[in-house]
Design a protein around this motif. Structure first.
Motif, PDB file in Angstrom:
ATOM      1  N   GLU A 110       0.840  -1.209   0.000  1.00 20.61           N
ATOM      2  CA  GLU A 110       0.000   0.000   0.000  1.00 20.61           C
ATOM      3  C   GLU A 110       0.870   1.252   0.000  1.00 20.61           C
ATOM      4  OE1 GLU A 110      -3.789   0.175   2.134  1.00 20.61           O
ATOM      5  OE2 GLU A 110      -3.301  -1.840   2.852  1.00 20.61           O
ATOM      6  N   GLY A 111       0.565   2.149  -0.942  1.00 21.98           N
ATOM      7  CA  GLY A 111       1.328   3.397  -1.017  1.00 21.98           C
ATOM      8  C   GLY A 111       2.630   3.266  -1.787  1.00 21.98           C
ATOM      9  N   GLY A 112       2.937   2.049  -2.234  1.00 20.10           N
ATOM     10  CA  GLY A 112       4.174   1.835  -3.000  1.00 20.10           C
ATOM     11  C   GLY A 112       4.023   2.367  -4.423  1.00 20.10           C
ATOM     12  N   PRO A 113       5.148   2.604  -5.122  1.00 18.07           N
ATOM     13  CA  PRO A 113       5.045   3.061  -6.513  1.00 18.07           C
ATOM     14  C   PRO A 113       4.355   2.022  -7.397  1.00 18.07           C
ATOM     15  CG  PRO A 113       7.342   2.595  -5.915  1.00 18.07           C
ATOM     16  CD  PRO A 113       6.533   2.436  -4.676  1.00 18.07           C
ATOM     17  N   GLU A 114       3.758   2.474  -8.491  1.00 17.26           N
ATOM     18  CA  GLU A 114       3.018   1.554  -9.376  1.00 17.26           C
ATOM     19  C   GLU A 114       3.929   0.481  -9.960  1.00 17.26           C
ATOM     20  OE1 GLU A 114       1.089  -0.502 -12.379  1.00 17.26           O
ATOM     21  OE2 GLU A 114       0.582   0.116 -10.373  1.00 17.26           O
ATOM     22  N   CYS A 115       5.162   0.868 -10.330  1.00 20.41           N
ATOM     23  CA  CYS A 115       6.108  -0.095 -10.928  1.00 20.41           C
ATOM     24  C   CYS A 115       7.425  -0.035 -10.184  1.00 20.41           C
ATOM     25  CB  CYS A 115       6.419   0.281 -12.374  1.00 20.41           C
ATOM     26  SG  CYS A 115       5.232  -0.379 -13.494  1.00 20.41           S
ATOM     27  N   LEU A 116       8.070  -1.171 -10.036  1.00 20.90           N
ATOM     28  CA  LEU A 116       9.447  -1.207  -9.546  1.00 20.90           C
ATOM     29  C   LEU A 116      10.278  -1.950 -10.582  1.00 20.90           C
ATOM     30  CD1 LEU A 116       9.095  -2.072  -5.740  1.00 20.90           C
ATOM     31  CD2 LEU A 116       9.806   0.109  -6.712  1.00 20.90           C
ATOM     32  N   ASP A 117      11.413  -1.362 -10.953  1.00 20.47           N
ATOM     33  CA  ASP A 117      12.297  -1.980 -11.939  1.00 20.47           C
ATOM     34  C   ASP A 117      13.432  -2.717 -11.249  1.00 20.47           C
ATOM     35  OD1 ASP A 117      10.972  -0.953 -14.173  1.00 20.47           O
ATOM     36  OD2 ASP A 117      12.012   0.967 -13.988  1.00 20.47           O
ATOM     37  N   SER A 118      13.864  -3.797 -11.876  1.00 21.69           N
ATOM     38  CA  SER A 118      15.075  -4.477 -11.411  1.00 21.69           C
ATOM     39  C   SER A 118      16.273  -3.582 -11.703  1.00 21.69           C
ATOM     40  CB  SER A 118      15.236  -5.802 -12.152  1.00 21.69           C
ATOM     41  OG  SER A 118      16.477  -6.385 -11.832  1.00 21.69           O
ATOM     42  N   ILE A 119      17.287  -3.623 -10.828  1.00 20.44           N
ATOM     43  CA  ILE A 119      18.515  -2.858 -11.123  1.00 20.44           C
ATOM     44  C   ILE A 119      19.342  -3.568 -12.195  1.00 20.44           C
ATOM     45  CG2 ILE A 119      18.676  -1.785  -8.827  1.00 20.44           C
ATOM     46  CD1 ILE A 119      21.045  -3.840  -8.339  1.00 20.44           C
ATOM     47  N   ILE A 120      18.962  -4.811 -12.511  1.00 16.19           N
ATOM     48  CA  ILE A 120      19.669  -5.573 -13.541  1.00 16.19           C
ATOM     49  C   ILE A 120      19.107  -5.182 -14.914  1.00 16.19           C
ATOM     50  CG2 ILE A 120      20.365  -7.891 -14.302  1.00 16.19           C
ATOM     51  CD1 ILE A 120      21.073  -7.307 -11.338  1.00 16.19           C
ATOM     52  N   ASP A 121      19.965  -4.839 -15.836  1.00 16.76           N
ATOM     53  CA  ASP A 121      19.527  -4.476 -17.185  1.00 16.76           C
ATOM     54  C   ASP A 121      19.188  -5.747 -17.967  1.00 16.76           C
ATOM     55  OD1 ASP A 121      19.293  -3.753 -19.869  1.00 16.76           O
ATOM     56  OD2 ASP A 121      20.711  -2.084 -19.648  1.00 16.76           O
ATOM     57  N   MET A 122      17.901  -6.031 -18.066  1.00 11.83           N
ATOM     58  CA  MET A 122      17.459  -7.283 -18.683  1.00 11.83           C
ATOM     59  C   MET A 122      17.738  -7.342 -20.180  1.00 11.83           C
ATOM     60  SD  MET A 122      16.595  -9.121 -16.323  1.00 11.83           S
ATOM     61  CE  MET A 122      15.480  -9.679 -15.101  1.00 11.83           C
ATOM     62  N   ASP A 123      17.813  -6.181 -20.830  1.00 10.80           N
ATOM     63  CA  ASP A 123      18.142  -6.180 -22.267  1.00 10.80           C
ATOM     64  C   ASP A 123      19.562  -6.699 -22.482  1.00 10.80           C
ATOM     65  OD1 ASP A 123      15.709  -5.045 -23.394  1.00 10.80           O
ATOM     66  OD2 ASP A 123      16.251  -3.244 -22.276  1.00 10.80           O
ATOM     67  N   VAL A 124      20.470  -6.269 -21.602  1.00 16.64           N
ATOM     68  CA  VAL A 124      21.863  -6.740 -21.682  1.00 16.64           C
ATOM     69  C   VAL A 124      21.927  -8.233 -21.381  1.00 16.64           C
ATOM     70  CG1 VAL A 124      24.173  -6.547 -20.663  1.00 16.64           C
ATOM     71  CG2 VAL A 124      22.855  -4.479 -21.136  1.00 16.64           C
ATOM     72  N   VAL A 125      21.195  -8.654 -20.336  1.00 19.84           N
ATOM     73  CA  VAL A 125      21.171 -10.082 -19.969  1.00 19.84           C
ATOM     74  C   VAL A 125      20.678 -10.903 -21.158  1.00 19.84           C
ATOM     75  CG1 VAL A 125      20.160 -11.828 -18.441  1.00 19.84           C
ATOM     76  CG2 VAL A 125      20.792  -9.595 -17.514  1.00 19.84           C
ATOM     77  N   CYS A 126      19.606 -10.434 -21.790  1.00 19.85           N
ATOM     78  CA  CYS A 126      19.011 -11.147 -22.927  1.00 19.85           C
ATOM     79  C   CYS A 126      20.024 -11.289 -24.065  1.00 19.85           C
ATOM     80  CB  CYS A 126      17.761 -10.407 -23.396  1.00 19.85           C
ATOM     81  SG  CYS A 126      16.790 -11.355 -24.574  1.00 19.85           S
ATOM     82  N   LYS A 127      20.717 -10.203 -24.379  1.00 20.58           N
ATOM     83  CA  LYS A 127      21.729 -10.251 -25.442  1.00 20.58           C
ATOM     84  C   LYS A 127      22.820 -11.261 -25.108  1.00 20.58           C
ATOM     85  CE  LYS A 127      21.481  -5.590 -27.419  1.00 20.58           C
ATOM     86  NZ  LYS A 127      21.124  -4.559 -26.433  1.00 20.58           N
ATOM     87  N   ARG A 128      23.284 -11.224 -23.869  1.00 22.55           N
ATOM     88  CA  ARG A 128      24.414 -12.093 -23.484  1.00 22.55           C
ATOM     89  C   ARG A 128      24.030 -13.569 -23.459  1.00 22.55           C
ATOM     90  NH1 ARG A 128      28.046  -8.968 -18.909  1.00 22.55           N
ATOM     91  NH2 ARG A 128      28.294  -7.032 -20.071  1.00 22.55           N
ATOM     92  N   VAL A 129      22.849 -13.889 -22.915  1.00 25.46           N
ATOM     93  CA  VAL A 129      22.468 -15.319 -22.882  1.00 25.46           C
ATOM     94  C   VAL A 129      22.129 -15.815 -24.277  1.00 25.46           C
ATOM     95  CG1 VAL A 129      21.799 -15.609 -20.466  1.00 25.46           C
ATOM     96  CG2 VAL A 129      20.115 -14.770 -22.082  1.00 25.46           C
ATOM     97  N   THR A 130      21.595 -14.935 -25.121  1.00 21.53           N
ATOM     98  CA  THR A 130      21.326 -15.326 -26.513  1.00 21.53           C
ATOM     99  C   THR A 130      22.648 -15.655 -27.212  1.00 21.53           C
ATOM    100  OG1 THR A 130      19.324 -13.978 -26.589  1.00 21.53           O
ATOM    101  CG2 THR A 130      20.315 -14.568 -28.705  1.00 21.53           C
ATOM    102  N   ALA A 131      23.667 -14.839 -26.924  1.00 20.33           N
ATOM    103  CA  ALA A 131      24.991 -15.047 -27.539  1.00 20.33           C
ATOM    104  C   ALA A 131      25.674 -16.315 -27.025  1.00 20.33           C
ATOM    105  CB  ALA A 131      25.882 -13.832 -27.274  1.00 20.33           C
TER     106      ALA A 131
END
Length: 209
Positions: A110-131
């Motif tokens: 309750e009262g928390g922000p609508e969204c919380l993001d991971s501090i991990i950059d998932m786009d970078v993770v996705c590129k690296r595991v794909t590679a």
């Protein structure tokens, strides 16, 4: 001086609905069998598909292990790839859990922000595991589905100040085996730990100058 082992907590979910065998828990067990080597203190848990259990369990795991990283794995009947979730959402929880319960407020914190993001950059993770050339497809998403997966992710991100990630896997055989999913989870976690270590080295380096 011996480096202190880094704690990593990994969770999968128990059965629910048509998922009498939850692919996320199978993936986590397969991953646990492969392990992360001696440098990591690995703690694996099966989470019941219940809002109140999540609200108790996730903060408890954080206090108990003080993990460097928490990784949650869930199943999505709509997924056909291994999906890296970028963020958790606070409101919109209307689906009943295994106890036929849903929070009155329909929100996580309750009262928390609508969204919380991971501090991990998932786009970078996705590129690296794909590679890395595994026989699994990886994608990135910003909608973890407003059910227990999303609820767990938001609760965890709130607790860990963003040091959590969420991975959605498809149901078993659609198209991947438990073994393939376990290897994919391992690859993702190794990439993230490497990224965290590089970030830490950078901070230490900056402090020395």
């Amino acid at each position: 001086m011996e480096k202190q082992k880094k704690a990593v907590v990994v969770t999968g979910f128990g059965p629910f609905g048509e998922h009498s065998v939850n692919a996320s828990w199978v993936a986590v067990q397969e991953f646990e069998r492969l392990g992360l080597g001696n440098g990591v203190d690995l703690h694996v848990y099966e989470v019941p598909v219940e809002y109140q259990a999540v609200q108790r369990l996730i903060p408890g795991l954080w206090k108990k292990h003080r993990p460097q990283l928490t990784v949650h794995v869930g199943v999505s009947g709509m997924a056909s790839t291994v999906t890296l979730e970028k963020c958790g959402h606070n409101v919109g929880y209307k689906g009943l859990d295994n106890c036929q319960f849903c929070p009155d407020t329909q929100c996580c914190v309750e009262g928390g922000p609508e969204c919380l993001d991971s501090i991990i950059d998932m786009d970078v993770v996705c590129k690296r595991v794909t590679a890395a050339g595994l026989d699994v497809l990886f994608t990135v998403s910003t909608d973890a589905g407003r059910y227990l997966c999303d609820f767990t992710y938001y609760t965890s991100l709130h607790q860990s100040r963003g040091k959590s990630v969420f991975i959605h896997v498809p149901p078993l055989g659609k198209p991947y085996t438990g073994e393939q999913l376990g290897k994919a989870v391992k690859a993702i976690i190794e990439v993230i730990l490497d990224m965290l270590e590089q970030a830490e080295d950078q901070i230490n380096c900056d402090h020395k100058h």
